[in-house]
Design a protein around this motif. Structure first.
Motif, PDB file in Angstrom:
ATOM      1  N   ASN A 126      10.194   2.197 -11.001  1.00 26.47           N
ATOM      2  CA  ASN A 126      10.270   3.630 -10.724  1.00 26.47           C
ATOM      3  C   ASN A 126      10.190   3.923  -9.227  1.00 26.47           C
ATOM      4  O   ASN A 126      10.857   4.835  -8.729  1.00 26.47           O
ATOM      5  CB  ASN A 126       9.154   4.385 -11.459  1.00 26.47           C
ATOM      6  CG  ASN A 126       9.522   4.659 -12.905  1.00 26.47           C
ATOM      7  OD1 ASN A 126      10.606   5.169 -13.193  1.00 26.47           O
ATOM      8  ND2 ASN A 126       8.637   4.317 -13.824  1.00 26.47           N
ATOM      9  N   ARG A 148       0.820  -1.218   0.000  1.00 26.26           N
ATOM     10  CA  ARG A 148       0.000   0.000   0.000  1.00 26.26           C
ATOM     11  C   ARG A 148       0.852   1.265   0.000  1.00 26.26           C
ATOM     12  O   ARG A 148       0.383   2.336  -0.332  1.00 26.26           O
ATOM     13  CB  ARG A 148      -0.916   0.005   1.227  1.00 26.26           C
ATOM     14  CG  ARG A 148      -1.977  -1.072   1.178  1.00 26.26           C
ATOM     15  CD  ARG A 148      -2.737  -1.085   2.492  1.00 26.26           C
ATOM     16  NE  ARG A 148      -3.688  -2.188   2.545  1.00 26.26           N
ATOM     17  CZ  ARG A 148      -3.375  -3.434   2.861  1.00 26.26           C
ATOM     18  NH1 ARG A 148      -2.116  -3.756   3.116  1.00 26.26           N
ATOM     19  NH2 ARG A 148      -4.312  -4.366   2.909  1.00 26.26           N
ATOM     20  N   ASN A 149       2.089   1.145   0.436  1.00 26.26           N
ATOM     21  CA  ASN A 149       2.987   2.298   0.481  1.00 26.26           C
ATOM     22  C   ASN A 149       3.981   2.311  -0.672  1.00 26.26           C
ATOM     23  O   ASN A 149       4.920   3.091  -0.654  1.00 26.26           O
ATOM     24  CB  ASN A 149       3.754   2.308   1.810  1.00 26.26           C
ATOM     25  CG  ASN A 149       2.967   2.967   2.928  1.00 26.26           C
ATOM     26  OD1 ASN A 149       2.271   3.951   2.701  1.00 26.26           O
ATOM     27  ND2 ASN A 149       3.074   2.436   4.134  1.00 26.26           N
ATOM     28  N   ARG A 204       5.504  -5.030  -4.229  1.00 25.57           N
ATOM     29  CA  ARG A 204       4.768  -4.523  -5.380  1.00 25.57           C
ATOM     30  C   ARG A 204       3.336  -4.154  -4.986  1.00 25.57           C
ATOM     31  O   ARG A 204       2.649  -4.938  -4.322  1.00 25.57           O
ATOM     32  CB  ARG A 204       4.717  -5.615  -6.455  1.00 25.57           C
ATOM     33  CG  ARG A 204       4.028  -5.209  -7.721  1.00 25.57           C
ATOM     34  CD  ARG A 204       4.011  -6.376  -8.688  1.00 25.57           C
ATOM     35  NE  ARG A 204       3.431  -5.998  -9.966  1.00 25.57           N
ATOM     36  CZ  ARG A 204       3.194  -6.855 -10.950  1.00 25.57           C
ATOM     37  NH1 ARG A 204       3.524  -8.125 -10.792  1.00 25.57           N
ATOM     38  NH2 ARG A 204       2.664  -6.456 -12.079  1.00 25.57           N
ATOM     39  N   GLN A 217       3.990   3.542  -3.466  1.00 23.56           N
ATOM     40  CA  GLN A 217       4.189   4.864  -4.066  1.00 23.56           C
ATOM     41  C   GLN A 217       4.016   5.986  -3.034  1.00 23.56           C
ATOM     42  O   GLN A 217       3.611   7.085  -3.375  1.00 23.56           O
ATOM     43  CB  GLN A 217       3.261   5.049  -5.272  1.00 23.56           C
ATOM     44  CG  GLN A 217       3.685   4.152  -6.439  1.00 23.56           C
ATOM     45  CD  GLN A 217       2.888   4.425  -7.705  1.00 23.56           C
ATOM     46  OE1 GLN A 217       1.668   4.540  -7.669  1.00 23.56           O
ATOM     47  NE2 GLN A 217       3.575   4.530  -8.822  1.00 23.56           N
ATOM     48  N   MET A 250      -0.698  -3.438  -5.431  1.00 25.67           N
ATOM     49  CA  MET A 250      -1.711  -4.348  -5.978  1.00 25.67           C
ATOM     50  C   MET A 250      -1.985  -4.147  -7.456  1.00 25.67           C
ATOM     51  O   MET A 250      -2.386  -5.072  -8.148  1.00 25.67           O
ATOM     52  CB  MET A 250      -3.026  -4.148  -5.236  1.00 25.67           C
ATOM     53  CG  MET A 250      -3.003  -4.782  -3.888  1.00 25.67           C
ATOM     54  SD  MET A 250      -4.666  -4.866  -3.225  1.00 25.67           S
ATOM     55  CE  MET A 250      -4.247  -4.799  -1.479  1.00 25.67           C
ATOM     56  N   SER A 251      -1.819  -2.930  -7.923  1.00 28.54           N
ATOM     57  CA  SER A 251      -2.049  -2.707  -9.353  1.00 28.54           C
ATOM     58  C   SER A 251      -0.860  -1.996  -9.971  1.00 28.54           C
ATOM     59  O   SER A 251      -0.987  -1.275 -10.941  1.00 28.54           O
ATOM     60  CB  SER A 251      -3.325  -1.903  -9.572  1.00 28.54           C
ATOM     61  OG  SER A 251      -3.211  -0.631  -8.972  1.00 28.54           O
ATOM     62  N   ALA A 252       0.309  -2.258  -9.405  1.00 27.59           N
ATOM     63  CA  ALA A 252       1.527  -1.647  -9.947  1.00 27.59           C
ATOM     64  C   ALA A 252       2.028  -2.449 -11.134  1.00 27.59           C
ATOM     65  O   ALA A 252       2.150  -3.674 -11.049  1.00 27.59           O
ATOM     66  CB  ALA A 252       2.604  -1.599  -8.873  1.00 27.59           C
ATOM     67  N   THR A 253       2.335  -1.780 -12.215  1.00 25.17           N
ATOM     68  CA  THR A 253       2.983  -2.451 -13.335  1.00 25.17           C
ATOM     69  C   THR A 253       4.451  -2.676 -12.981  1.00 25.17           C
ATOM     70  O   THR A 253       4.965  -2.121 -12.001  1.00 25.17           O
ATOM     71  CB  THR A 253       2.920  -1.589 -14.601  1.00 25.17           C
ATOM     72  OG1 THR A 253       3.651  -0.383 -14.356  1.00 25.17           O
ATOM     73  CG2 THR A 253       1.492  -1.244 -14.985  1.00 25.17           C
ATOM     74  N   VAL A 254       5.106  -3.461 -13.805  1.00 26.36           N
ATOM     75  CA  VAL A 254       6.537  -3.681 -13.616  1.00 26.36           C
ATOM     76  C   VAL A 254       7.280  -2.347 -13.689  1.00 26.36           C
ATOM     77  O   VAL A 254       8.179  -2.071 -12.877  1.00 26.36           O
ATOM     78  CB  VAL A 254       7.046  -4.680 -14.686  1.00 26.36           C
ATOM     79  CG1 VAL A 254       8.559  -4.604 -14.829  1.00 26.36           C
ATOM     80  CG2 VAL A 254       6.620  -6.097 -14.307  1.00 26.36           C
ATOM     81  N   ASP A 255       6.908  -1.487 -14.608  1.00 25.90           N
ATOM     82  CA  ASP A 255       7.567  -0.179 -14.681  1.00 25.90           C
ATOM     83  C   ASP A 255       7.305   0.647 -13.421  1.00 25.90           C
ATOM     84  O   ASP A 255       8.199   1.340 -12.934  1.00 25.90           O
ATOM     85  CB  ASP A 255       7.075   0.602 -15.910  1.00 25.90           C
ATOM     86  CG  ASP A 255       7.628   0.027 -17.211  1.00 25.90           C
ATOM     87  OD1 ASP A 255       8.610  -0.744 -17.166  1.00 25.90           O
ATOM     88  OD2 ASP A 255       7.077   0.349 -18.282  1.00 25.90           O
ATOM     89  N   ASP A 256       6.100   0.593 -12.907  1.00 29.58           N
ATOM     90  CA  ASP A 256       5.781   1.337 -11.684  1.00 29.58           C
ATOM     91  C   ASP A 256       6.687   0.936 -10.533  1.00 29.58           C
ATOM     92  O   ASP A 256       7.182   1.785  -9.788  1.00 29.58           O
ATOM     93  CB  ASP A 256       4.328   1.062 -11.234  1.00 29.58           C
ATOM     94  CG  ASP A 256       3.284   1.749 -12.093  1.00 29.58           C
ATOM     95  OD1 ASP A 256       3.626   2.700 -12.812  1.00 29.58           O
ATOM     96  OD2 ASP A 256       2.110   1.315 -12.028  1.00 29.58           O
ATOM     97  N   ILE A 296      -1.140  -9.670  -7.420  1.00 29.79           N
ATOM     98  CA  ILE A 296      -1.770  -8.451  -7.917  1.00 29.79           C
ATOM     99  C   ILE A 296      -3.282  -8.620  -7.855  1.00 29.79           C
ATOM    100  O   ILE A 296      -3.803  -9.712  -7.631  1.00 29.79           O
ATOM    101  CB  ILE A 296      -1.326  -8.131  -9.356  1.00 29.79           C
ATOM    102  CG1 ILE A 296      -1.627  -9.303 -10.313  1.00 29.79           C
ATOM    103  CG2 ILE A 296       0.148  -7.757  -9.389  1.00 29.79           C
ATOM    104  CD1 ILE A 296      -1.360  -8.985 -11.776  1.00 29.79           C
ATOM    105  N   ARG A 297      -3.963  -7.518  -8.061  1.00 27.85           N
ATOM    106  CA  ARG A 297      -5.415  -7.543  -7.999  1.00 27.85           C
ATOM    107  C   ARG A 297      -5.960  -7.745  -9.405  1.00 27.85           C
ATOM    108  O   ARG A 297      -5.669  -6.967 -10.308  1.00 27.85           O
ATOM    109  CB  ARG A 297      -5.905  -6.218  -7.416  1.00 27.85           C
ATOM    110  CG  ARG A 297      -7.338  -6.247  -7.013  1.00 27.85           C
ATOM    111  CD  ARG A 297      -7.678  -5.101  -6.075  1.00 27.85           C
ATOM    112  NE  ARG A 297      -7.833  -5.557  -4.709  1.00 27.85           N
ATOM    113  CZ  ARG A 297      -8.184  -4.757  -3.695  1.00 27.85           C
ATOM    114  NH1 ARG A 297      -8.371  -3.482  -3.895  1.00 27.85           N
ATOM    115  NH2 ARG A 297      -8.332  -5.249  -2.481  1.00 27.85           N
TER     116      ARG A 297
END
Lengths: 335, 335, 335, 335
Positions: D211, D178-179, D200, D181, D202-208, D231-232
Motif C-alpha cells: 500500500n 522510518r519513512n 520496509r 508511511q 520495522m513492523s510493516a506487514t506485506v500489505d502495508d 523486522i522488529r
C-alpha cells in the motif's frame, strides 16, 4: 552530561551558555544544565566547582529525562491543563466531516467533560485511494466548533509544509504513529511554540519514542505529550492493536511529559474501547483521547472504533471516578 | 455444531447422548448440546424438529464458547467464589521457602483480602541449574498455611505424573505459561475434578488459549479460569512482558471462564506491579494473582517483582475500590 | 565457571570431579571443566595453578556453549552423521498414515538424498478434537519403513511417560515447539542416550532454546540438535510463521550443536517451502527437515505445507548444490 | 476493479480513460485497466462486452498487483537492470564521509560486481544529537564517485522539500524504513520519474508495504523496488532485526516489483551479514544492498554492520554463484 548546580550559580549557568552555545547543544532547566557533545573534561575549574553533581550516564533523550527535568511538565492551552495532577479528556470525530457534524460532536465531547476537541482534516490512510480528509476547510470547521464550546483543538499535521497553516487553527499538533520518526516533521513542529501530542509508532520502543520527542525538544519546543495508542504484536484478530498500558508508568518514570492513552486505535472495536480507556485511567494516564460518532456505521473513517454519544458519556463518568481514586498517580522522582 | 433445543426436550437430549456418545464427542449444558464430529446432516428428523436453532459456525473450543454456555462459569472452592460478579484476590510468595515464611505471607495475603494463597513448590525455571522448588515438602507447608488462615491453595503442577500428588494438597491447579500447550498435562488435569488456572503462553493468541482450555474441558473438567500474565513483544527493556489488558474483555466475550490478571509476571519489576494490577481490575478481570514477599532481595525466586506487605495492602485497597466502581463489568452475551 | 586446564592435568580434573560431584554440577570436556554453583574462590591452590584460564562470565547454558565445547558436536546415528561438515536431509510425512503410505514416502525421501525419515505418531494438535496420531502402531510402521530403506527414524515424543516406548522405535527424539519448555519431558529424554532434535518455541529467544537444551544436557545426554521452524511475529497472513534464518549462525556461534532448518512449519504453504529451504541451506544449516506427501489435499494433517515428491526432489537437488557452494559454513571458534 | 480486455480493444480502453479520468482513478497496463472508485455497475454495455474478465476482489494496492501487471517490472538505470532475471549488487558506505573515502568505497563496490553505489548524505538517526549527514556536499561526492566508476547512485531522501535537490544527484531514491508511511514524501517521489527503493518499515506487514508503494505509483511513478531489511520481533539480542526472508517470495508472488535484500540493517553485526546476504540470494531476491567500510571502527555511522572490502568481495563471489544456481527464481504468475 547533566550538571546539577549548587544553589545560587545563575551566573555560572549563564557563562556556560555563552561559552558553549553554537559549539555544542546546551539546555538549561532551573539549576540543571544539559550539554550534548562534551563530557566533564570540557568544563573549566570554576564550572566544576559550581557543580553539585554531574550525571554522565543519562539517556540519549536528555531534555525529556527526569534527571534533567524532575518535575512533571504541565502544558497550558486556553481551556486545559495537561499533566501533573490534572486529568484531561479529549474527544471528537476521527475525521471532520462537515461544519454541522463537528459542532454536534463538540457538544457531545464537552458534555462528557472534554476540554479538547480532536478531529482529522488531513488523514494518513493506508491506501492512497481512501478518503484523505477535508483539508483546510476541515480545520476551519474544527476551529469554529471548538471556539463555540470553549474547547481546544487537537489535529494532525502530516507534512512539514503544512505546519504553519495547521498551526493557525490548532492548539495542539498531533503527530501520528506512522510519522513518529519523520524527523523533518518533528524538527518543523519543534520550531513552533504550539504543544505537540506525539503518538507512539506501532513498533516503537519506549526509548524510540523518547528519542523522537527529543527531536521536537531539540528545536526548542518542550510542550510535548506522548500518546500510547497500541502496539503491533502477534495477536490482532480481536483487537486492532495491543494497548501497552504498562508503558504508561514506564514513560512517566523516565520522562516528565504527560502521557495520554488512546483506547480507540488500540481496541479498534467499540465494544472494547471503554474498557481499555478505564484501564488507561487506572494505570495513571494524564488523559484520554477518544473517537466519538453519532452514526458510526456512516463515519467517513474508523467508524468501527467510535463510541456513540451515550457510550462516551458513560465511559467518561467512570473514567473521572477512577481518576479520583488513583490520583495522584505520578510521583516526582528526584534524580 | 451447537444445538439450542426448544423448551422441554430433555428426553431428546438424553437420546442424542445415548445414540452418539462413544462415536463422536457430545457435551450438554442446559438446553444446549455441542457435538464435535458430525454436522446437521447427522441428526435425525425428530432431533431436527426439537432444535430451536443450530449453530454450525462455532469456535473450535466449543465447550468454552459463550454460544454453548452463555452464563459466566462460577468456580466454588472452600473459601472463594471465582467468576461472575465476584472478585477474588490471590496472593502469596513466588516459591514456598519454609513453613514459617509461607505462614507469614499467608497472614499478609489474608489481611489484604485474599482468599487464595499462591505459592510454588515445583518451579519451572529457565535454567536447569536454578532453584527448582521444595517439592512435596513445599506443598505441605503451603497447605498448612492456607488451612490456618481459611484460604484456598493455588499451586503449579508441571508434570502429569505429579497430578495425583499435587491434587492431594491443592484447591486449584496452576498450569504455567510454558506448559500451556503441554497437551499431556492438560489431559491429565482434565480428568480430575479440581479447578484449574491456565496461564496464557508468552505468544499464545486468544484462540490458542481457548483451545488449550478445551483440552481440559474435553476430559470432563470445566472448572477453568484463564490468567493473563503478559505476552512477549518487541519491547521488554523496562517491563518483563507486555500486559495485554485488552485480552481480558475479549476472553470474557468469547468464553464463560473467569479471567484473572497476573501483574507480577507481566510487569516484572515491583514499581510497576501495582499500576498494572489496577489496570487489570479496571478492565474487568475477575481477580488478581500477585506475588508478595517481606524481603524481596532475598527471595528464592522472582524477588524483583514481589510486592512488600505494605505495598500489597495499598494495592489491594485500591483494587477493591476500583472493582466496586466498574462492576459488574461482565455482561452475559446471549448467543 | 569454565576452567581451561593447562596440558597434562588429567589427574587434577579427576580430583575436581571427585571432590565436587554430588555437591555442585561438574561437567568435563577434554581439558575443560564446567562447574555450576561455585566460583573461583571454591577452587583450592593446586586447582588454581592447574588452570590456564578461568571463564566466569559464561552463558547459563554452560554445557551447550562454545566456551566449554569449542568443536562442533557431530551426532552419529546408524545411517547419518549430523553436524560439522555434514549435511543431512530429513523428510517424511507430517503424520504416519498407514504402513503402505509411510513406506511410499520413505522411498521418495530416500531418492532425494534423505537419510532420516520423519513422521508423527503422536501429534500435538491445537484442538483436542483434531486427529491425534496413530500412536504405537504408527511408530511400528515408521520403523519398518525406515529399516527397509536403511534410514533413521525421527519422531516426536510428547509425554515423559512415552519416552521409553517411543525410544524403542526411534533413532532421534523430536521435542516439538510447544513442548520446548516442558521441563519434565526435557529431563526425561536427557536421561536416555538417544539423540534429540529440539524445536524452537514460537516465541523462544536464542537464549531460551539454549537453556532448554541445557535441561537435556544436564541429564547426561548431549546428543542434541536444534531446529529453527519459524517464530511468531506480527505478520502471518501469507506465511504461517516467520523463518528466523538469522538465528542459524547465531546459534552456531554460541553453541556447538547442529542447527537444522524446518521450512515446512515456517512457510506453512507449499509454494514457499522450497525457497525457505534454500535460504536455510545458504545460511549454513546442518540439514533440513521437510514434510512430503503424494496427495497433500488428503493428508491427515498439515497438507498445505507438504511438498509433493517431484517438488521435494527438485528442492533437494538445489539444496545439495547450494550446500556445496557454501560449505564449510561453520567455523570453529576457539574461546 | 481490474478489467482484462479482449484482444484489440485499444479504442475502448482509450474511451474508458477519457470518460472516467478526473472522476475516479484509472490506470492502464497493456490490455488491463484498473479502476478505483467504481465497480462493474459503473461500466456501460460496450465496455462490458469488451471485457474478457473482471477482477473485483483485488488487493487495495491495485497497480502493484500481479493481477494488473503480470510481468516483472524491470527498472533500467544508466548502468543497471533491476528485476526480472537480472541480479543487481548495490554497495557502499553507510554515510558519505568525504570525497576520497566514497571514491575508495566505490572502487571496492565495483570490484565486487556492484553497479549501484549506495551512500547516505541525509541520515535518519534515532537521536537528534547524532551525526545527520554531510547534506548536499555528500551528494556531490557520491555522484562524482559513481560517475568515475560508471555506477548508479542510490541515496536516501528524507524530506519532500529535498526531493528536487536530491533528484539532481541520484539515479534511485531510497525511502527509509522510518519513512515508509510518510505519505507526503511518498507522494512527492511519486511525481518524479526517478526510480525508488522503498524500504520496509520495522513492523510493516506485506500489505502495508504494498500500500505504501501504491502511494508512489498513484502519482505516476511505477519504477519501484522494495527492500526487505529486517523486522522488529521479540528477539534482538544477537541480531539488530529479524530478516524476514520469507517475505521475498511472498512479495514476488503478490507484486511485480523487484525485491532487494538488505542484510546489513537486518543482521546489524558484520559477522552475520554475509550469511544473511546469501540466504537472501538463495530465496530469490533480485539484488542485495550492503554496507561496506575499510575501517568500520571509525565509520561515521553503523560501523558495526559494515563488511570490510575483503569480506564484501568474498560475499559477492558466493552471492553470484548462488544466484546462478537458483535463477530464474521468479516465475511469472498469469492471473
Amino acid at each position: 552530561m547533566i550538571i546539577i548546580m549548587k544553589p545560587g550559580q545563575e551566573v555560572t549557568i549563564q557563562e556556560i551558555n555563552e561559552r558553549l552555545s553554537g559549539k555544542v547543544s546546551v539546555f538549561t532547566h532551573g539549576n540543571r544544565v544539559a550539554i550534548q557533545g562534551i563530557d566533564r573534561d570540557g568544563l573549566n575549574e570554576q564550572e566544576l566547582r559550581a557543580a553539585e553533581r554531574i550525571i554522565e550516564n543519562h539517556p540519549a533523550a536528555i531534555q525529556g529525562s527526569r534527571e534533567f527535568h524532575p518535575e512533571d511538565t504541565i502544558i497550558k492551552t486556553p481551556n486545559s491543563l495537561i499533566g501533573g495532577d490534572n486529568f484531561t479528556m479529549m474527544a471528537g470525530p476521527c475525521s471532520v466531516e462537515s461544519s454541522a457534524h463537528v459542532r454536534k460532536m463538540a457538544a457531545v465531547a464537552k458534555a462528557g467533560g472534554a476540554t479538547v476537541l480532536r478531529g482529522g482534516a488531513f488523514k494518513p490512510r493506508t491506501s492512497p485511494y481512501s478518503f484523505q480528509g477535508l483539508g483546510e476547510d476541515g480545520l476551519k470547521f474544527l476551529r469554529q466548533a471548538a471556539d463555540e464550546f470553549d474547547m481546544d483543538v487537537l489535529t494532525e499535521v502530516m507534512d512539514e509544509d503544512h505546519v504553519e497553516m495547521v498551526g493557525r487553527y490548532t492548539d495542539i499538533f498531533q503527530i501520528g504513529a506512522r510519522n513518529m520518526q519523520n524527523f523533518s516533521l518533528l524538527k518543523a513542529v519543534g520550531k513552533t511554540n504550539i504543544p505537540v501530542m506525539l503518538k507512539r509508532g506501532m513498533s516503537a520502543t519506549v526509548d524510540d519514542i523518547l528519542n523522537a520527542a527529543e527531536y521536537i525538544a531539540a528545536g526548542g519546543n518542550t510542550q510535548i505529550m506522548i500518546a500510547e495508542r497500541g502496539i503491533r504484536t502477534f495477536d490482532n484478530k480481536y483487537t486492532r492493536n495491543t494497548l501497552d498500558v504498562g508503558s504508561v508508568p514506564v514513560l512517566q518514570k523516565l520522562s516528565h511529559y504527560p502521557v495520554i492513552v488512546d483506547p480507540s486505535h488500540a481496541a479498534g472495536h467499540t465494544e472494547f474501547v471503554t474498557k481499555e480507556a478505564l484501564a488507561g485511567v487506572a494505570i495513571g494516564a494524564s488523559g484520554l483521547v477518544v473517537e466519538i460518532h453519532d452514526d458510526p456505521a456512516h463515519a467517513f473513517s474508523d467508524g468501527a472504533q467510535a463510541l456513540k454519544p451515550e457510550e462516551y458519556q458513560a465511559m467518561a463518568d467512570k473514567a473521572f471516578a477512577i481518576r479520583d481514586l488513583v490520583s495522584p498517580a505520578v510521583e516526582v522522582v528526584d534524580a
